[in-house]
Design an enzyme around this catalytic site. Structure first.
Site, PDB file in Angstrom:
ATOM      1  N   GLY A  73       0.813  -1.212   0.000  1.00 27.63           N
ATOM      2  CA  GLY A  73       0.000   0.000   0.000  1.00 27.63           C
ATOM      3  C   GLY A  73       0.847   1.263   0.000  1.00 27.63           C
ATOM      4  N   THR A  74       1.918   1.245   0.745  1.00 25.63           N
ATOM      5  CA  THR A  74       2.775   2.430   0.845  1.00 25.63           C
ATOM      6  C   THR A  74       3.337   2.804  -0.522  1.00 25.63           C
ATOM      7  OG1 THR A  74       3.345   1.860   3.112  1.00 25.63           O
ATOM      8  CG2 THR A  74       4.854   3.362   1.971  1.00 25.63           C
ATOM      9  N   ASN A 153      -8.211   4.116   8.397  1.00 24.40           N
ATOM     10  CA  ASN A 153      -7.671   2.953   9.090  1.00 24.40           C
ATOM     11  C   ASN A 153      -7.813   3.033  10.609  1.00 24.40           C
ATOM     12  OD1 ASN A 153      -5.702   4.977   8.043  1.00 24.40           O
ATOM     13  ND2 ASN A 153      -4.359   4.035   9.560  1.00 24.40           N
ATOM     14  N   GLN A 181      -8.021  -0.387   3.371  1.00 24.00           N
ATOM     15  CA  GLN A 181      -8.855  -0.892   4.466  1.00 24.00           C
ATOM     16  C   GLN A 181     -10.236  -1.349   4.002  1.00 24.00           C
ATOM     17  OE1 GLN A 181      -8.003  -1.499   7.597  1.00 24.00           O
ATOM     18  NE2 GLN A 181      -5.961  -0.607   7.543  1.00 24.00           N
ATOM     19  N   SER A 201      -3.534  -3.378  -0.808  1.00 26.00           N
ATOM     20  CA  SER A 201      -2.433  -4.071  -0.130  1.00 26.00           C
ATOM     21  C   SER A 201      -2.893  -5.482   0.241  1.00 26.00           C
ATOM     22  CB  SER A 201      -2.050  -3.297   1.134  1.00 26.00           C
ATOM     23  OG  SER A 201      -1.104  -4.034   1.881  1.00 26.00           O
ATOM     24  N   ALA A 202      -2.021  -6.474   0.010  1.00 21.65           N
ATOM     25  CA  ALA A 202      -2.430  -7.874   0.200  1.00 21.65           C
ATOM     26  C   ALA A 202      -2.535  -8.279   1.668  1.00 21.65           C
ATOM     27  CB  ALA A 202      -1.446  -8.796  -0.519  1.00 21.65           C
ATOM     28  N   HIS A 203      -1.688  -7.697   2.527  1.00 19.33           N
ATOM     29  CA  HIS A 203      -1.651  -8.254   3.891  1.00 19.33           C
ATOM     30  C   HIS A 203      -2.836  -7.835   4.764  1.00 19.33           C
ATOM     31  CE1 HIS A 203       0.000  -4.884   6.470  1.00 19.33           C
ATOM     32  NE2 HIS A 203       0.371  -4.430   5.298  1.00 19.33           N
ATOM     33  N   THR A 239      12.207  -7.134 -10.888  1.00 15.25           N
ATOM     34  CA  THR A 239      11.596  -8.451 -11.068  1.00 15.25           C
ATOM     35  C   THR A 239      10.463  -8.625 -10.062  1.00 15.25           C
ATOM     36  OG1 THR A 239      13.699  -9.293 -11.826  1.00 15.25           O
ATOM     37  CG2 THR A 239      12.089 -10.937 -11.102  1.00 15.25           C
ATOM     38  N   CYS A 327       3.212   4.286  17.071  1.00 17.21           N
ATOM     39  CA  CYS A 327       3.996   4.205  18.302  1.00 17.21           C
ATOM     40  C   CYS A 327       5.415   4.642  17.971  1.00 17.21           C
ATOM     41  CB  CYS A 327       4.070   2.770  18.788  1.00 17.21           C
ATOM     42  SG  CYS A 327       2.677   2.291  19.772  1.00 17.21           S
TER      43      CYS A 327
HETATM   44  N1  PLP Z   1      -2.915   2.785   3.623  1.00 14.30           N
HETATM   45  C1  PLP Z   1      -3.681   2.410   4.665  1.00 14.30           C
HETATM   46  C2  PLP Z   1      -5.035   3.012   4.816  1.00 14.30           C
HETATM   47  C3  PLP Z   1      -3.222   1.481   5.579  1.00 14.30           C
HETATM   48  O1  PLP Z   1      -3.986   1.128   6.619  1.00 14.30           O
HETATM   49  C4  PLP Z   1      -1.924   0.934   5.402  1.00 14.30           C
HETATM   50  C5  PLP Z   1      -1.366  -0.013   6.367  1.00 14.30           C
HETATM   51  O2  PLP Z   1      -1.568   0.075   7.562  1.00 14.30           O
HETATM   52  C6  PLP Z   1      -1.174   1.352   4.289  1.00 14.30           C
HETATM   53  C7  PLP Z   1      -1.689   2.267   3.430  1.00 14.30           C
HETATM   54  C8  PLP Z   1       0.193   0.814   4.045  1.00 14.30           C
HETATM   55  O3  PLP Z   1       0.116  -0.435   3.415  1.00 14.30           O
HETATM   56  P1  PLP Z   1       1.399  -1.412   3.417  1.00 14.30           P
HETATM   57  O4  PLP Z   1       1.560  -1.874   4.830  1.00 14.30           O
HETATM   58  O5  PLP Z   1       1.010  -2.510   2.486  1.00 14.30           O
HETATM   59  O6  PLP Z   1       2.538  -0.608   2.920  1.00 14.30           O
END
Ligand code: PLP
Length: 384
Positions: A73-74, A153, A181, A201-203, A239, A327
């Site tokens: 996501g970042t 989030n 989210q 984001s997959a996780h 890759t 934190c």
């Molecule tokens: N955007 C939102 C709203 C999120 O909650 C998060 C992760 O907490 C991210 C982006 C970042 O995603 P990633 O952990 O896959 O970089």
């Protein structure tokens, strides 16, 4: 001893066993090929990427070629903001975003400011909602991109994206949303949201960490952040992380038929949780929108108490929860989201985020209520 209770699904989710199984072949001796290689080993890996891209495109209702895989996501947020602003300098230099975005958006906006881009940060109301009127008031002929997250989030408030898209498109700008989210819980499609760029984001959906995706509407110019071999249609060199992408695809495939029913189950559990807390903890306050929020999100304040102490006590009792905010060196910084909502200090300092997921049961919720009530009794009462 009772098993631990995990109530931090907004932070991350456990990998589903089926996802791990889908990743396995690409970590082994016969599935390790480079998807850019023309030989059979490479092409096997390429087929895994294609299959995952197909699944994501179908889920979002977009074209196969509009999806790029990223490291999460970042990166997708960074690529959306920086990529569009850099590639569209001729259209203007103004970026609009909101005061409650994830740091992946706010820090990228701040970074872009240091290169001369003009950034407007929109306020939110007491529930954390961005009004389409505030977007309309801020947008100018110079505005290239507006970035508004789909749901927050920390407090789970869902934004009126479709209305915002109408305002943005009427002025010829693009709309990006961070749907990290929401994708696991709401029927997120390009049609429903009306956006031009979308981050996943997959996780957060029981897939692996370190993999995500960015949807970019066909025809929008976007400058790549990573330069090199030109993978992902020149958008993101490097890759591809084949096993993680295969896992992401499998997580999405498993999610779609279950999403609506699971969202309903979590809404019910979350509402029972809140009803019990209200009954047992006089003075407890709900943060975020009372109804227009993510099914799995409960964000509460216990004014007079301290979030860090509450979290540590819960942790000792076997419950993983969060304050929702970052934190830093062991102490909890006041949340920029709750601050932007204009909440008083006592609510900021005592905010807890409890987020439910696939593993959450009614019995776990009941046990958590008992533990929280016990902890609050020990620490002192909640101030009304
Ligand atoms: N955007 C939102 C709203 C999120 O909650 C998060 C992760 O907490 C991210 C982006 C970042 O995603 P990633 O952990 O896959 O970089």
């Amino acid at each position: 001893m009772d098993a631990r209770i995990y109530l931090d699904y907004a932070a991350t989710t456990p990998l589903r066993p089926e996802v791990r199984a889908a990743m396995e072949p690409y970590l082994s001796a016969d599935g390790f090929g480079n998807p850019s290689s023309l030989h059979a080993d490479g092409q096997r890996a390429k087929r895994a990427l294609d299959a995952a891209r197909d699944t994501l495109a179908e889920a979002l209702g977009c074209q196969f070629s509009e999806i790029s895989f990223t490291s999460g996501g970042t990166e997708s947020d960074n690529a959306a903001l920086a990529g569009v602003m850099l590639a569209n300098r001729k259209r203007g230099n103004h970026l609009i975003t909101t005061a409650i975005e994830h740091e992946a958006v706010t820090e990228t906006a701040r970074f872009l400011e240091t290169f001369g881009f003009r950034v407007t940060i929109l306020p939110v109301d007491e529930f954390g909602t961005v009004s389409p009127q505030s977007v309309a008031a801020a947008i100018t002929d110079e505005t290239v991109l507006v970035s508004v997250m789909h749901a927050n989030n920390e407090v789970g408030t869902i934004q009126p994206l479709r209305e915002i898209a109408g305002v943005v498109h009427a002025r010829g700008a693009y709309l990006h949303t961070d749907a990290v989210q929401t994708f696991g819980q709401l029927p997120v499609t390009i049609d429903v949201t009306g956006v031009d760029l979308l981050t996943l984001s997959a996780h957060k959906i029981y897939g692996p960490k370190g993999v995500g995706a960015l949807y970019v509407r066909s025809g929008i110019a976007i400058e790549p952040l990573l330069h090199g071999g030109g993978q992902e249609r020149q958008r993101r060199s490097g890759t591809e992380n084949v096993s993680a992408i295969a896992g992401f695809g499998e997580a999405v495939r498993l999610l779609l038929p279950e999403r609506a029913a699971e969202a309903e189950r979590l809404t019910h559990l979350r509402d029972c949780f809140w009803t019990q807390l209200m009954r047992r903890l006089p003075g407890v306050i709900l943060n975020g929108h009372p109804t227009n929020r993510l099914p799995n999100n409960l964000n509460i304040s216990l004014p007079g108490l301290d979030a860090e102490t509450l979290l540590l006590s819960l942790d000792r009792a076997g419950v993983s929860a969060s304050s929702g905010s970052a934190c830093t060196s062991g102490s909890i910084e006041p949340s920029h989201v709750l601050s932007a909502m204009g909440l008083p200090d006592a609510r900021l300092k005592s905010a807890l985020r409890l987020t439910l997921g696939r593993g959450t049961t009614a019995e776990e919720i009941d046990r958590t209520v008992e533990m929280l009530v016990g902890i609050v009794k020990r620490l002192g009462c909640v101030k009304n």
